[in-house]
Design a protein around this motif. Structure first.
Motif, short mmCIF file in Angstrom:
data_model
loop_
_atom_site.label_atom_id
_atom_site.label_comp_id
_atom_site.label_asym_id
_atom_site.label_seq_id
_atom_site.Cartn_x
_atom_site.Cartn_y
_atom_site.Cartn_z
N ALA B 92 0.84 -1.21 0.00
CA ALA B 92 0.00 0.00 0.00
C ALA B 92 0.87 1.25 0.00
CB ALA B 92 -0.93 0.00 1.21
N GLU B 93 1.91 1.24 0.80
CA GLU B 93 2.80 2.42 0.86
C GLU B 93 3.44 2.68 -0.49
OE1 GLU B 93 4.01 2.01 5.58
OE2 GLU B 93 5.49 1.48 4.03
N THR B 94 3.90 1.62 -1.13
CA THR B 94 4.55 1.76 -2.44
C THR B 94 3.57 2.31 -3.47
OG1 THR B 94 5.93 -0.13 -1.88
CG2 THR B 94 5.91 0.55 -4.18
N VAL B 95 2.40 1.70 -3.53
CA VAL B 95 1.38 2.12 -4.51
C VAL B 95 0.98 3.58 -4.28
CG1 VAL B 95 -1.04 1.76 -5.15
CG2 VAL B 95 0.50 -0.19 -5.01
N ASN B 96 0.74 3.93 -3.03
CA ASN B 96 0.22 5.27 -2.72
C ASN B 96 1.20 6.40 -3.05
OD1 ASN B 96 -2.08 4.07 -1.87
ND2 ASN B 96 -1.84 4.53 0.31
N GLN B 97 2.47 6.07 -3.18
CA GLN B 97 3.46 7.10 -3.49
C GLN B 97 3.29 7.71 -4.88
OE1 GLN B 97 7.25 5.23 -2.90
NE2 GLN B 97 7.11 5.41 -0.66
N PHE B 98 2.67 6.97 -5.80
CA PHE B 98 2.53 7.48 -7.15
C PHE B 98 1.38 8.49 -7.20
CE2 PHE B 98 4.64 3.42 -7.69
CZ PHE B 98 5.61 3.71 -8.63
N PRO B 99 1.67 9.75 -7.61
CA PRO B 99 0.61 10.76 -7.62
C PRO B 99 -0.57 10.39 -8.53
CG PRO B 99 2.68 11.66 -8.51
CD PRO B 99 2.97 10.28 -8.03
N GLY B 100 -0.29 9.65 -9.61
CA GLY B 100 -1.37 9.27 -10.54
C GLY B 100 -2.28 8.20 -9.99
N ILE B 101 -1.90 7.59 -8.89
CA ILE B 101 -2.77 6.59 -8.25
C ILE B 101 -3.65 7.37 -7.28
CG2 ILE B 101 -2.88 4.54 -6.78
CD1 ILE B 101 -0.39 3.54 -8.30
N THR B 102 -4.93 7.56 -7.68
CA THR B 102 -5.80 8.48 -6.96
C THR B 102 -6.71 7.77 -5.96
OG1 THR B 102 -7.34 8.36 -8.82
CG2 THR B 102 -5.82 10.23 -8.78
N HIS B 103 -7.08 6.52 -6.25
CA HIS B 103 -7.94 5.76 -5.34
C HIS B 103 -7.29 4.40 -5.09
CE1 HIS B 103 -10.62 8.71 -7.05
NE2 HIS B 103 -11.59 8.39 -6.21
N ASN B 104 -7.34 3.97 -3.84
CA ASN B 104 -6.76 2.67 -3.51
C ASN B 104 -7.55 2.08 -2.33
OD1 ASN B 104 -5.09 0.47 -3.21
ND2 ASN B 104 -3.34 1.61 -2.39
N TYR B 105 -8.09 0.89 -2.51
CA TYR B 105 -8.93 0.27 -1.48
C TYR B 105 -8.55 -1.18 -1.24
CZ TYR B 105 -12.21 4.08 -2.42
OH TYR B 105 -12.78 5.31 -2.57
N ILE B 106 -8.69 -1.60 -0.01
CA ILE B 106 -8.68 -3.04 0.28
C ILE B 106 -10.11 -3.53 0.11
CG2 ILE B 106 -8.39 -4.80 2.06
CD1 ILE B 106 -6.08 -3.23 3.15
N ARG B 107 -10.28 -4.57 -0.70
CA ARG B 107 -11.60 -5.13 -0.92
C ARG B 107 -11.62 -6.60 -0.53
NH1 ARG B 107 -15.05 -1.79 -3.33
NH2 ARG B 107 -14.19 -0.01 -4.46
N GLU B 108 -12.84 -7.06 -0.22
CA GLU B 108 -13.01 -8.42 0.28
C GLU B 108 -13.02 -9.40 -0.90
OE1 GLU B 108 -15.78 -8.98 3.87
OE2 GLU B 108 -16.82 -9.87 2.17
N ASN B 109 -11.85 -9.91 -1.26
CA ASN B 109 -11.74 -10.84 -2.38
C ASN B 109 -10.32 -11.40 -2.37
OD1 ASN B 109 -11.27 -11.41 -5.58
ND2 ASN B 109 -13.46 -11.45 -5.07
#
Lengths: 159, 165
Positions: B92-109
């Protein structure tokens, strides 16, 4: 592609606008433009659909729609247009897209469903399933918001 | 943060008016006052007060423009990753660093991390995903760009008074 002037104004209104009597005047002053120019460009971007929506963004959990689910559907390709149309017409569906299926993930139609609680989301999914005859689907509830921001376009255009 | 439901009908009427069409006029709050139902007699100053309060209370996230990425020369996609519990935080930390990644969720799957990317090109998106794979060692990562858009809406009509469902 947007012009330099348009990029400047886009960069200025993609964040949070001031809540004052004349917010566009404040923005104009910051950009060294006139209020009239800012408004003209904004109206034009809006009329051309470059601005998809202009206004208040609510925090979902406060707006009474506390639960949302992404539902991935496996739809016969020959029926995707028809099924996508039916799902998109449902008022609890905010987003509906077709995406290519993957080997390990056979779903090809995606909807975002909003309701007051998770049971409500499931019910809406069931009803969409009945309505369309698509019975292979996965309901993916969000368990944690890791990030939610607005895209910052053309940030370097402001100065 | 505690959930504060919106209970006031005038607040709801204002929010319903300005979710999609905040007036593009010199005095937007005067326009809102003129557009509200005639039985709601509140002026510019009170509307400004109410909107300020709704922001302070965290009901309004922001006021501004939302764009179609493609109309600005950008592309977007939805990605999903299968990440085991012990790698979740770092991923999550790695993904969230990219400014173009605007939404990020943990989903049940089994695909438990779902995020969106907006970037200047498909190549940029591929580069971001390669970089994520490299940095995190997570390789079960799907890139699912939309091939057809049936609906995009982010306006939530708030039921007021007797019309509440």
């Amino acid at each position: 592609m947007p012009t330099k002037l348009e990029k400047k104004i886009i960069a200025a209104i993609q964040g949070d606008m001031p809540v004052t009597k004349r917010p566009y005047l404040e923005i104009a002053k910051r950009l060294d433009l006139t209020e009239e120019t800012v408004l003209e460009v904004l109206r034009d971007l809006n009329n051309r659909g470059v601005i998809r929506r202009f206004g208040v963004t609510l925090k979902h959990q406060n707006s009474g729609f506390r639960a949302n689910a992404m539902v991935a559907w496996r739809v016969d390709e020959a029926r995707v247009e028809a099924v996508g149309g039916i799902m998109a017409a449902h008022q609890a569906v905010s987003h509906c897209y077709r995406r290519d299926p993957m080997e390990q993930w056979p779903y090809n139609l995606y909807t975002m469903i909003h309701s007051t609680d998770e049971a409500g989301c499931k019910k809406i999914a069931e009803s969409l399933s009945t309505q369309t005859g698509v019975d292979d689907y996965a309901v993916l509830f969000s368990r944690k918001e890791l990030k939610k921001t607005s895209m910052q376009y053309f940030e370097d255009e402001i100065d | 943060m505690p959930v504060k439901p919106i209970t006031d009908d005038i607040d709801k009427a204002i929010l319903n008016l300005i979710q999609s069409d905040f007036p593009m006029e010199q005095r937007p709050f005067t326009c809102i006052s003129d557009t509200l139902a005639p039985e709601i007699k509140i002026g510019e100053a009170e509307i400004i007060q109410r909107v300020k309060r709704l922001k302070k209370d965290g009901i309004i996230r922001r006021i501004g423009g939302n764009f179609s990425p493609d109309r600005l020369g950008f592309v977007s996609t939805l990605c999903a990753a299968r990440v085991d519990e012990q790698h979740l935080k770092r991923f999550a930390e790695t993904v969230n660093q990219f400014p173009g990644i605007t939404h990020n969720y943990i989903r049940e799957n089994k695909y438990n991390v779902w995020f969106t990317i907006i970037a200047p090109s498909r190549k940029h998106i591929e580069d971001i995903l390669s970089s994520i794979r490299e940095k995190t060692g997570i390789t079960d990562l799907m890139n699912l760009p939309a091939t057809r858009v049936f609906k995009v809406r982010a306006h939530f009509k708030l039921p007021t008074g007797d019309t509440a469902a």
